[in-house]
Each structure stands twice: as structure tokens, then as C-alpha cells.
Motif scaffolding. Sequence first.
Motif, PDB file in Angstrom:
ATOM      1  N   TRP A 430     103.952 -31.664  34.475  1.00  0.00           N
ATOM      2  CA  TRP A 430     104.157 -32.836  35.663  1.00  0.00           C
ATOM      3  C   TRP A 430     103.121 -32.309  36.831  1.00  0.00           C
ATOM      4  O   TRP A 430     103.307 -31.393  37.309  1.00  0.00           O
ATOM      5  N   HIS A 431     102.434 -33.378  37.385  1.00  0.00           N
ATOM      6  CA  HIS A 431     101.468 -33.186  38.290  1.00  0.00           C
ATOM      7  C   HIS A 431     102.215 -33.004  39.593  1.00  0.00           C
ATOM      8  O   HIS A 431     101.798 -32.033  40.427  1.00  0.00           O
ATOM      9  N   MET A 432     103.517 -33.575  39.887  1.00  0.00           N
ATOM     10  CA  MET A 432     104.020 -33.283  41.213  1.00  0.00           C
ATOM     11  C   MET A 432     104.262 -31.901  41.442  1.00  0.00           C
ATOM     12  O   MET A 432     104.467 -31.323  42.302  1.00  0.00           O
ATOM     13  N   MET A 433     104.904 -31.193  40.182  1.00  0.00           N
ATOM     14  CA  MET A 433     105.122 -29.682  40.027  1.00  0.00           C
ATOM     15  C   MET A 433     103.832 -29.095  40.346  1.00  0.00           C
ATOM     16  O   MET A 433     103.931 -28.038  40.926  1.00  0.00           O
ATOM     17  N   ALA A 434     102.740 -29.284  39.841  1.00  0.00           N
ATOM     18  CA  ALA A 434     101.415 -28.502  39.873  1.00  0.00           C
ATOM     19  C   ALA A 434     101.157 -28.451  41.444  1.00  0.00           C
ATOM     20  O   ALA A 434     100.556 -27.462  41.919  1.00  0.00           O
ATOM     21  N   ALA A 435     101.500 -29.543  42.270  1.00  0.00           N
ATOM     22  CA  ALA A 435     100.937 -29.350  43.847  1.00  0.00           C
ATOM     23  C   ALA A 435     101.828 -28.268  44.495  1.00  0.00           C
ATOM     24  O   ALA A 435     101.375 -27.704  45.366  1.00  0.00           O
ATOM     25  N   HIS A 436     102.829 -27.694  43.620  1.00  0.00           N
ATOM     26  CA  HIS A 436     103.882 -26.584  44.302  1.00  0.00           C
ATOM     27  C   HIS A 436     103.372 -25.165  43.737  1.00  0.00           C
ATOM     28  O   HIS A 436     103.720 -24.495  44.421  1.00  0.00           O
ATOM     29  N   ILE A 437     102.723 -25.449  42.748  1.00  0.00           N
ATOM     30  CA  ILE A 437     102.387 -23.820  41.985  1.00  0.00           C
ATOM     31  C   ILE A 437     100.976 -23.538  42.127  1.00  0.00           C
ATOM     32  O   ILE A 437     100.548 -22.478  41.730  1.00  0.00           O
ATOM     33  N   ILE A 438     100.014 -24.283  42.440  1.00  0.00           N
ATOM     34  CA  ILE A 438      98.707 -24.128  42.666  1.00  0.00           C
ATOM     35  C   ILE A 438      98.165 -24.040  44.181  1.00  0.00           C
ATOM     36  O   ILE A 438      98.076 -25.011  44.861  1.00  0.00           O
ATOM     37  N   PRO A 439      98.409 -22.669  44.563  1.00  0.00           N
ATOM     38  CA  PRO A 439      98.037 -22.587  46.343  1.00  0.00           C
ATOM     39  C   PRO A 439      96.834 -22.898  46.774  1.00  0.00           C
ATOM     40  O   PRO A 439      96.818 -23.631  47.828  1.00  0.00           O
ATOM     41  N   SER A 440      95.947 -22.835  46.022  1.00  0.00           N
ATOM     42  CA  SER A 440      94.563 -23.216  46.657  1.00  0.00           C
ATOM     43  C   SER A 440      94.059 -24.502  46.400  1.00  0.00           C
ATOM     44  O   SER A 440      92.880 -24.815  46.738  1.00  0.00           O
ATOM     45  N   MET A 449      99.051 -35.528  43.877  1.00  0.00           N
ATOM     46  CA  MET A 449      99.823 -35.034  42.967  1.00  0.00           C
ATOM     47  C   MET A 449     101.172 -35.479  43.284  1.00  0.00           C
ATOM     48  O   MET A 449     102.089 -35.886  42.399  1.00  0.00           O
ATOM     49  N   ARG A 450     101.793 -35.250  44.630  1.00  0.00           N
ATOM     50  CA  ARG A 450     102.946 -35.616  45.000  1.00  0.00           C
ATOM     51  C   ARG A 450     103.095 -37.080  44.689  1.00  0.00           C
ATOM     52  O   ARG A 450     104.270 -37.835  44.771  1.00  0.00           O
ATOM     53  N   ALA A 451     102.285 -38.052  45.190  1.00  0.00           N
ATOM     54  CA  ALA A 451     102.406 -39.425  44.991  1.00  0.00           C
ATOM     55  C   ALA A 451     102.226 -39.812  43.646  1.00  0.00           C
ATOM     56  O   ALA A 451     102.714 -41.137  43.562  1.00  0.00           O
ATOM     57  N   ASN A 452     102.010 -39.045  42.614  1.00  0.00           N
ATOM     58  CA  ASN A 452     101.929 -39.509  41.290  1.00  0.00           C
ATOM     59  C   ASN A 452     103.494 -39.312  40.830  1.00  0.00           C
ATOM     60  O   ASN A 452     103.620 -38.745  39.698  1.00  0.00           O
ATOM     61  N   ILE A 453     104.331 -40.235  41.091  1.00  0.00           N
ATOM     62  CA  ILE A 453     105.746 -40.118  40.800  1.00  0.00           C
ATOM     63  C   ILE A 453     106.086 -40.691  39.759  1.00  0.00           C
ATOM     64  O   ILE A 453     105.287 -41.348  38.847  1.00  0.00           O
ATOM     65  N   LYS A 454     107.385 -40.139  39.162  1.00  0.00           N
ATOM     66  CA  LYS A 454     107.812 -40.563  37.909  1.00  0.00           C
ATOM     67  C   LYS A 454     109.128 -41.380  38.118  1.00  0.00           C
ATOM     68  O   LYS A 454     109.745 -41.483  38.924  1.00  0.00           O
ATOM     69  N   MET A 455     109.522 -41.837  36.866  1.00  0.00           N
ATOM     70  CA  MET A 455     110.533 -43.100  36.898  1.00  0.00           C
ATOM     71  C   MET A 455     111.596 -42.421  35.936  1.00  0.00           C
ATOM     72  O   MET A 455     111.412 -41.981  34.883  1.00  0.00           O
ATOM     73  N   PRO A 456     112.975 -42.564  36.548  1.00  0.00           N
ATOM     74  CA  PRO A 456     113.921 -41.729  35.774  1.00  0.00           C
ATOM     75  C   PRO A 456     114.537 -42.931  34.759  1.00  0.00           C
ATOM     76  O   PRO A 456     114.526 -43.942  34.817  1.00  0.00           O
ATOM     77  N   LEU A 457     114.898 -42.087  33.628  1.00  0.00           N
ATOM     78  CA  LEU A 457     115.317 -42.811  32.479  1.00  0.00           C
ATOM     79  C   LEU A 457     116.417 -41.856  31.479  1.00  0.00           C
ATOM     80  O   LEU A 457     116.219 -40.871  31.664  1.00  0.00           O
ATOM     81  N   ASP A 609      99.891 -37.985  33.052  1.00  0.00           N
ATOM     82  CA  ASP A 609      99.860 -38.048  34.429  1.00  0.00           C
ATOM     83  C   ASP A 609      98.548 -38.122  34.707  1.00  0.00           C
ATOM     84  O   ASP A 609      98.248 -38.938  35.694  1.00  0.00           O
ATOM     85  N   ALA A 610      97.569 -37.582  34.134  1.00  0.00           N
ATOM     86  CA  ALA A 610      96.119 -37.358  34.463  1.00  0.00           C
ATOM     87  C   ALA A 610      95.262 -38.535  34.235  1.00  0.00           C
ATOM     88  O   ALA A 610      94.443 -39.252  34.620  1.00  0.00           O
ATOM     89  N   ALA A 611      96.169 -39.647  33.448  1.00  0.00           N
ATOM     90  CA  ALA A 611      95.456 -40.848  33.058  1.00  0.00           C
ATOM     91  C   ALA A 611      96.100 -41.948  33.667  1.00  0.00           C
ATOM     92  O   ALA A 611      95.756 -43.080  33.731  1.00  0.00           O
ATOM     93  N   GLY A 612      97.439 -41.680  34.123  1.00  0.00           N
ATOM     94  CA  GLY A 612      98.192 -42.881  34.906  1.00  0.00           C
ATOM     95  C   GLY A 612      98.759 -43.762  33.845  1.00  0.00           C
ATOM     96  O   GLY A 612      99.170 -44.839  34.529  1.00  0.00           O
TER      97      GLY A 612
END
Length: 634
Positions: A430-440, A449-457, A609-612
Motif C-alpha cells: 500500500w503506497h500510503m504506508m510507503a510514504a511513512h517508511i521511506i524517509p528519503s 502517496m498519501r493522496a492515493n487513498i483506499k476505499m473500505p469494504l 496502487d502504482a497503476a491507479g
Amino acid sequence: MHDITRRDFLNGLAWAGISGALAPLGAFAATGPAAAGYPPALTGMRGAHQGAFESAHALAWGGKPDFGPVSGPVEQYDLIIIGAGISGLSAALYYRDLVKADARILILDNHDDFGGHAKRNEFGIDGRTLLSYGGTQSFDDPASYSKQAAALLRRVGINLTRLEDAYDLGFFPRYKLSSGIYYDPADFGRATLLRSGLPTSSPVAADIRGWVPGLQLPPSFASTLSQAPLSSAQRSKLQQVLSPGKAAMQYFQGDQGEQRLYGQSYLSFLRRVYGIEDKALLKLLSMTLAEEAALGGNGVSLALAQEGGLLGLPDGNWLARQLDDDSLAPDDEREDDEGYVYHFPDGNASLARLLVQKLVPRVARFDSAEQCLSTRFDYNQLDRPDQPVRIRLSSMAVQADNQSGGTYVRYLQNGRLHEARARHTVMAGWHMMAAHIIPSLSPNQKAAMRANIKMPLVYAQVALRNWQPIARSGVAAAYCPGSYFQYVQMDFPVSMGAYQPRRAPDQPHVLLMARMPCPPFGEGSVADLLRQGRADLLATDFAQFEQQIRQQLTGMYGPHGFDANKQIAAITVNRWPHGYVYEDALYQGKPAHLLASKRHGNIVMANADAAGRAYTDAAIDMAWRAVQALKAGT
């Protein structure tokens, strides 16, 4: 607009960056001896299960929590993949094909099972095993797959012709079963289950082919209104919506026509053009997309409503001419197309299992996809030091980055921090989480990445000891616009290889109950509604899900003899707070995935996520793209 659909309900999720604490599980949360060490047989709360997200949540909310010192030796690999979903597993296979045939690969996943949303659910009932799925249902329109995705299916032994033949199109007609609508008492005053088509402008046959192929054609929605628990005022409004007139066309004429279609909500259109304020009617007309697009109510844009064939809008051909946009014209329906039939009994979990066996041959022995279906995997073989590819479950990546000569990844397992290093890393989660774990990462890429949101189901699977009340009702798949679960359907009638379940009404069967948790009349943007739905989902414990399941099935099938205490054998609630990719997610006016998926040194991005796009073929294509980039060194 992109097509958004439940069909390939998402693939390679690596993290569920979710919130909230779980309450104790309810009556059906027991695992039983058969489930010990074997995740597919676990029941109760699955999907984003306890233990799979707490550390990620601490990281996302707390910034930089102290996970303690690194334990044990630092392991060395050629490739580390974060996320054991379809994209991550495909990337491992492609890397050994294109970059290094004998590569040593470590695949990490925070869940206790591989597959991401391609999750296998097993039920043992009266000595028999029933298979179902926790997310990814089927291959949707595989004829449109890229040559790489199509080749991967063939490579692992998936034969689409055999899949099509395995779907018993005669099952539902044998028992005179069709689709229906359930009018719940809270919204409509009286619990009523009617045979009926959906409230859409699509032909009834097309809706059936795309939902549960083989169902007998029900009466049209319009023809059932006299039997529905509706007031005369409600029926009058629906008759207007069923026959759009000049007011609907005038709404899209002039300079504001295009702006209204792409900038307003469907509910605002129904209110302004038809004067509908009745919340029951607004649900009835908009919640048809709850499973199809994980949206309903205020979350449905006019453009999405037009794409989904919702009622009240002008003819698509007229709109196409009026707004000079050929994409608005309806597609031609092929009457000879059997539709949505490319389905394993465990959904696309079979694809994940076939990929795992290619990577870790000792996990299971079989000679075909049909045999894979009935083969129990040995999870003890997934992470052994003497094999080149290791799949390490229940391992949460908390930091990854480039370093001299390659990359490093730090992850938590059993509460301890570990480190592995490799020449390359594939982010297949999940790309939103990648924003938190790759510091550089750059601030812009993190924001995308944070804008690449997901839809609950939620996909709740309910194992029944028999389905005689459903047979008596004549409704095997129901749209339930005001209910807790907006869709209920009998499982697809598929038999393959040794898996040949007996399906007479006195035999066990599995029901899928799908819930879109976003509040239909919540305020704010779509992103706001998704967050509200996620909060609702995470605040709901298993006992509450069980209560809602019992109540809704009793309301639907109770008049036909349904007794929840006698008929429900087990429940698995597959909870996905971050489910579908939201295909219209934007960052700085552009699709968010374009910047979010940009390569970062020796770290490349995969996953749908990378394809949207929330499709299995997108997950495969992004794995191919990521490994091609590593091969090229660009």
C-alpha cells in the motif's frame, strides 16, 4: 473516468495502515483444530486482522516510534519485496526471469497469510470442506489483459477455457433462482424480499451477466414497484426517475452541462431535478454501486452514476452528443457473452497459491491448477534458510531506504526489529504506508502517496448448513440498499478437479455479504467519506458483525424458514479498511498514482496502487514494469 469494479477486488496489499482496537471475537470466531497453523481455515475477523496493523498505525500516527535495536544478524539478499500479494509474488518470479535466475529473495508481509486481498477462506462443515474467498473474486474481462498478464496466467497453469467450463450456468435455473431486492423495515417500513432486477438503466440480462451469471432473469425493477413496500408518493417519484424527461436534459445543456456532470453528486442531481429528499429513495437509487464501486449516497458523482447506469439521467448517446464526449455513449452488450465466469472457488487466491508454489516448490505438490485447488499448503516451508525464495509472514516493514550499494529494510516480527539488505527492493504494498517508511522520499512523492487513498469494504462469508430457505424464496442474489450489508449472494457454482461440492438445497453452501461502510449521507469530499467509513469499520467488532448478519438474513429469509441458530455454521468477516484503489485520487490536479509510483533509487514501486486501477492484471503489469526498470538500471 475509469471503470471501477468489484471484480478483481484488490490484489497485493502489504499493509493495512488502520486504526482502532479490536473487541473480543463473537460466537463464530473459533478456529478449530483444523485451523492451527493454517490461516485459510481461520474464521472470525480476518482481512486486516489483529496483529497485522498495530505497528503500522503507530508509525503512521506517531511519526518515528522507537522500535528498539535491531535483533539478530543482518540478512543479505538480492531482492527484498514488501508485500506478498499478487504483485509482490509476480515481481519475485519476474526478477528471477529477467535480472538473476538464482536470486535470493525475501518477501515480507504483515498478514499471517500471503495473497493480499486474494485471500482464501475455508470452512469445514459436517466433514466437508467448502472454499470461498476473502476479497479478490475473479478475473474480469481477461481478454483485455496485457500480453504479460495473460502469459503469467498461462505460465502458472490457469486455463481460461477450463475456468469458464467449470462455472455451472445451469445451477440457478435448476432451482428457479433469480436476483432480487430486499426492502428493510427500518427504511421501508416492512421487510420485503422481491424477485427483481436492479434499479439501473442497463438491460436486466446485462446486469445478471456482470453480477452472478446464470441467474434466471427476474422481473424488471419497474414492474415490481406495485409489490414493493413503498408509499404512493415514493412510487410517483420513481416513475419520474424511470422516464427522464426534459428537466433531466436541460440540466446538462448550456455552459454548465459538463461542469455539472463532472463536478456534482448524483444525490444533488436527484434533489434538484426530481425533488427527491426521501432518504430511503436516495439509498435505493444510489447504493447499487456499493459493491461495484465501494461508494453510495453522497459519494457517487454524476459521472460515476452515468457510467454505472443509475436511473434518472438522460440517455448516454444524447449526453455524448450534447457534451461532445463519445466515452459517455453506452457500450454495445454482447448477448452471447457469458459474462463474469472466470472464477476459482477460492477466487484469485488460487493465482496467489500457484505463484507461491512456483517460488517455493516444497510448499505443495500438484501438477495442475485444478489439483492446487484441493491441495493443502505446508506453511512451514515458506521461510526456510535452505531455499532461495523466502516468504516471511507476520512481518511488518517499518523502514526502507537506499544505501551504498543497494537498499535496506527494517521490519518487526514477534515484537522485535530485524534488518535485511539487498541490491534492490520492490515496494509491492500500500503506497500510503510507503510514504511513512521511506524517509528519503521527496515531500511531493510522499504527499502523492498519501493522496492515493483506499476505499473500505467488507466481504463477510457465511457458511450455511443448508440453503433450503433461499431455495424457497427464489432469490439467490439480493440488492439490499438500506441494510447493513448492501449485497447478499450465494457463492458462484464452480466445480473443479477434486473439488465437486454437492449443492442441493439440503447441503451446505456459502453466502457472500458485502458491506460498503461509508455513510450514505455523510458530509465532505469522497476522501472524507472514506475516512468516515474506515472509522466506522474499525470501531465494529466481530460480535456486532455477527449480530447484523443474523438480523439481516432473518429479515430476508425468515419468512421462508431461515433460523440463524440452526443454519449458520461459521462466519468469516474479511475486513478491508483500505480496499479498492480510488481511481479518481488526484494530487496537484493529476492522478495521484503517477507521482506515487515513481522509482526511488534502487527502490521501485509495484502493486495496483502504482497503476491507479483496482484490478489483478494491473497488479501483474506493475510487477512487470518494476522489474523491467531494475533490469534496465534506469
